[in-house]
Design a protein around this motif. Sequence first.
Motif, PDB file in Angstrom:
ATOM      1  N   LYS A 131      32.891  49.377  43.847  1.00 34.15           N
ATOM      2  CA  LYS A 131      32.432  48.437  45.198  1.00 34.15           C
ATOM      3  C   LYS A 131      32.501  47.040  44.605  1.00 34.15           C
ATOM      4  O   LYS A 131      31.667  46.243  44.495  1.00 34.15           O
ATOM      5  CB  LYS A 131      30.835  48.937  45.641  1.00 34.15           C
ATOM      6  CG  LYS A 131      30.917  50.254  46.046  1.00 34.15           C
ATOM      7  CD  LYS A 131      29.295  50.560  46.327  1.00 34.15           C
ATOM      8  CE  LYS A 131      28.814  51.794  46.688  1.00 34.15           C
ATOM      9  NZ  LYS A 131      27.653  52.297  46.956  1.00 34.15           N
ATOM     10  N   GLY A 132      33.867  46.499  45.045  1.00 37.02           N
ATOM     11  CA  GLY A 132      33.976  45.229  44.465  1.00 37.02           C
ATOM     12  C   GLY A 132      35.465  44.938  44.273  1.00 37.02           C
ATOM     13  O   GLY A 132      36.285  45.755  44.741  1.00 37.02           O
ATOM     14  N   ILE A 133      35.951  43.999  43.571  1.00 38.16           N
ATOM     15  CA  ILE A 133      37.372  43.662  43.541  1.00 38.16           C
ATOM     16  C   ILE A 133      37.602  43.900  42.114  1.00 38.16           C
ATOM     17  O   ILE A 133      36.902  43.951  41.082  1.00 38.16           O
ATOM     18  CB  ILE A 133      37.315  41.823  43.371  1.00 38.16           C
ATOM     19  CG1 ILE A 133      36.921  41.409  44.668  1.00 38.16           C
ATOM     20  CG2 ILE A 133      38.740  41.490  43.177  1.00 38.16           C
ATOM     21  CD1 ILE A 133      36.650  39.811  44.830  1.00 38.16           C
ATOM     22  N   ASN A 134      38.905  44.633  42.196  1.00 44.25           N
ATOM     23  CA  ASN A 134      39.314  44.990  40.897  1.00 44.25           C
ATOM     24  C   ASN A 134      39.691  43.963  40.071  1.00 44.25           C
ATOM     25  O   ASN A 134      40.265  42.862  40.620  1.00 44.25           O
ATOM     26  CB  ASN A 134      40.531  46.162  41.283  1.00 44.25           C
ATOM     27  CG  ASN A 134      40.138  47.190  41.735  1.00 44.25           C
ATOM     28  OD1 ASN A 134      38.906  47.715  41.879  1.00 44.25           O
ATOM     29  ND2 ASN A 134      40.986  48.043  42.458  1.00 44.25           N
ATOM     30  N   PHE A 135      39.765  44.151  38.594  1.00 51.01           N
ATOM     31  CA  PHE A 135      40.210  43.164  37.892  1.00 51.01           C
ATOM     32  C   PHE A 135      41.762  43.577  37.487  1.00 51.01           C
ATOM     33  O   PHE A 135      42.088  44.690  37.226  1.00 51.01           O
ATOM     34  CB  PHE A 135      39.435  43.062  36.656  1.00 51.01           C
ATOM     35  CG  PHE A 135      38.064  42.488  36.849  1.00 51.01           C
ATOM     36  CD1 PHE A 135      37.914  41.260  36.554  1.00 51.01           C
ATOM     37  CD2 PHE A 135      37.091  43.195  36.861  1.00 51.01           C
ATOM     38  CE1 PHE A 135      36.504  40.536  37.175  1.00 51.01           C
ATOM     39  CE2 PHE A 135      35.637  42.819  37.122  1.00 51.01           C
ATOM     40  CZ  PHE A 135      35.633  41.333  37.196  1.00 51.01           C
ATOM     41  N   SER A 136      42.916  42.637  37.583  1.00 51.75           N
ATOM     42  CA  SER A 136      44.057  43.017  37.300  1.00 51.75           C
ATOM     43  C   SER A 136      44.852  41.960  36.387  1.00 51.75           C
ATOM     44  O   SER A 136      44.562  40.764  36.671  1.00 51.75           O
ATOM     45  CB  SER A 136      44.823  43.012  38.792  1.00 51.75           C
ATOM     46  OG  SER A 136      46.277  43.310  38.634  1.00 51.75           O
ATOM     47  N   TYR A 137      45.217  42.258  35.316  1.00 52.06           N
ATOM     48  CA  TYR A 137      46.106  41.255  34.465  1.00 52.06           C
ATOM     49  C   TYR A 137      47.503  41.578  33.892  1.00 52.06           C
ATOM     50  O   TYR A 137      47.772  43.099  33.658  1.00 52.06           O
ATOM     51  CB  TYR A 137      45.392  41.420  33.213  1.00 52.06           C
ATOM     52  CG  TYR A 137      44.048  40.778  33.272  1.00 52.06           C
ATOM     53  CD1 TYR A 137      43.485  39.505  33.227  1.00 52.06           C
ATOM     54  CD2 TYR A 137      42.778  41.824  33.582  1.00 52.06           C
ATOM     55  CE1 TYR A 137      42.134  39.065  33.260  1.00 52.06           C
ATOM     56  CE2 TYR A 137      41.443  41.239  33.888  1.00 52.06           C
ATOM     57  CZ  TYR A 137      41.157  39.977  33.525  1.00 52.06           C
ATOM     58  OH  TYR A 137      39.876  39.493  33.834  1.00 52.06           O
ATOM     59  N   ASP A 138      48.286  40.719  33.863  1.00 54.59           N
ATOM     60  CA  ASP A 138      49.487  41.092  33.164  1.00 54.59           C
ATOM     61  C   ASP A 138      49.464  41.223  31.966  1.00 54.59           C
ATOM     62  O   ASP A 138      48.803  40.505  31.156  1.00 54.59           O
ATOM     63  CB  ASP A 138      50.367  39.671  33.502  1.00 54.59           C
ATOM     64  CG  ASP A 138      51.847  40.017  33.027  1.00 54.59           C
ATOM     65  OD1 ASP A 138      52.240  40.686  32.061  1.00 54.59           O
ATOM     66  OD2 ASP A 138      52.775  39.357  33.558  1.00 54.59           O
ATOM     67  N   THR A 139      49.777  42.399  31.104  1.00 51.34           N
ATOM     68  CA  THR A 139      49.795  42.823  29.775  1.00 51.34           C
ATOM     69  C   THR A 139      50.259  41.681  29.018  1.00 51.34           C
ATOM     70  O   THR A 139      49.819  41.787  27.930  1.00 51.34           O
ATOM     71  CB  THR A 139      50.190  44.352  29.734  1.00 51.34           C
ATOM     72  OG1 THR A 139      51.581  44.264  30.030  1.00 51.34           O
ATOM     73  CG2 THR A 139      49.479  45.327  30.404  1.00 51.34           C
ATOM     74  N   GLY A 140      51.254  41.226  29.500  1.00 48.79           N
ATOM     75  CA  GLY A 140      52.087  40.311  28.517  1.00 48.79           C
ATOM     76  C   GLY A 140      50.970  38.911  28.031  1.00 48.79           C
ATOM     77  O   GLY A 140      51.519  38.195  27.255  1.00 48.79           O
ATOM     78  N   ASP A 141      49.898  38.747  28.762  1.00 53.57           N
ATOM     79  CA  ASP A 141      49.106  37.656  28.778  1.00 53.57           C
ATOM     80  C   ASP A 141      48.079  38.138  27.773  1.00 53.57           C
ATOM     81  O   ASP A 141      47.103  37.326  27.563  1.00 53.57           O
ATOM     82  CB  ASP A 141      48.589  37.202  29.755  1.00 53.57           C
ATOM     83  CG  ASP A 141      49.669  36.656  30.924  1.00 53.57           C
ATOM     84  OD1 ASP A 141      50.642  36.113  30.349  1.00 53.57           O
ATOM     85  OD2 ASP A 141      49.473  36.638  32.297  1.00 53.57           O
ATOM     86  N   ILE A 142      47.826  39.417  27.534  1.00 54.08           N
ATOM     87  CA  ILE A 142      46.811  40.140  26.529  1.00 54.08           C
ATOM     88  C   ILE A 142      47.057  39.975  25.265  1.00 54.08           C
ATOM     89  O   ILE A 142      48.094  40.494  24.839  1.00 54.08           O
ATOM     90  CB  ILE A 142      46.282  41.328  27.093  1.00 54.08           C
ATOM     91  CG1 ILE A 142      45.886  41.420  28.365  1.00 54.08           C
ATOM     92  CG2 ILE A 142      45.146  41.777  26.208  1.00 54.08           C
ATOM     93  CD1 ILE A 142      45.656  42.542  29.325  1.00 54.08           C
TER      94      ILE A 142
END
Length: 270
Positions: free
Chosen positions: A241-252
């Motif tokens: 119940k909220g906003i999903n967290f999304s990331y470009d794997t190239g930045d990790i």
Amino acid sequence: MTDRRIVVLGSAVFVGSTAAVVAVLAGAAAAPVAGTAVVGLAAGAAVGYRLLPVEQVAGHLEHRLRTVGTILPMFVLIAWAAWTFVEGSSGGRFWPAMAGIFLALLGWVSVVQVGQNAQSAAADSRGETLAVLPETDSISIFGLERYRRPLKLFGAVSTLAAVGLFGWLAYTGSNPFLVVYALPVLLLTVTDTTYRVRITESGLLSENYISSRQVGTKFTAWEEVSGYSVRDGTLTIAIDKGINFSYDTGDIDDLPRVRSALEEYVPEQR
């Protein structure tokens, strides 16, 4: 300012502004509106001081429906204000009411943010940090990285439209104060909001910044995380119940470490 004082002040502003808005929309004269606001401020401050210690505010936030319920009256007041504007074709009550609603929202947000900070601090003390996700912004958090350019353009156009609209209303209505209503949109566009999320033993701890200044934190317990996925170069952490967290794997920097930390507490979605 201490968290305790922020709760008292925020509660006072919320109750006082809400009471004043009701008086304005009911057609009261200036003196009764001012008196109502003063009584509301005093009552709100008393509630904040006597009934809302910081730990209790944090506890209330665990009940989402209860928290959301406290802000629902604002939507009723917004609808009431809109009706007075349409019915009377005048901003005589509408604009002061909207200013009061905006102040009430600021008070509400201040109290909620203190509770969120307390939740985060308690969770942070219960366990260590397992991995750190890269700094990101609102566009990436919403998983809209591919639409970054049009969203940035839309933000700029919306800002110009808001400034133009309220500038025109201020000019035609001979009320320069109306320009103030464009400031929130302008601030949202020119400020740089970023998020730094840590994966901890207790859950996800998000530190929120405007430019380089931290403006609050948000804790998400593992019970609220339904899983994660790595697809098409994107890491997505799904929140119930909220906003999903999304990331470009190239930045990790260390994706295996991040996946290992997540896998320990939530399943991978395939």
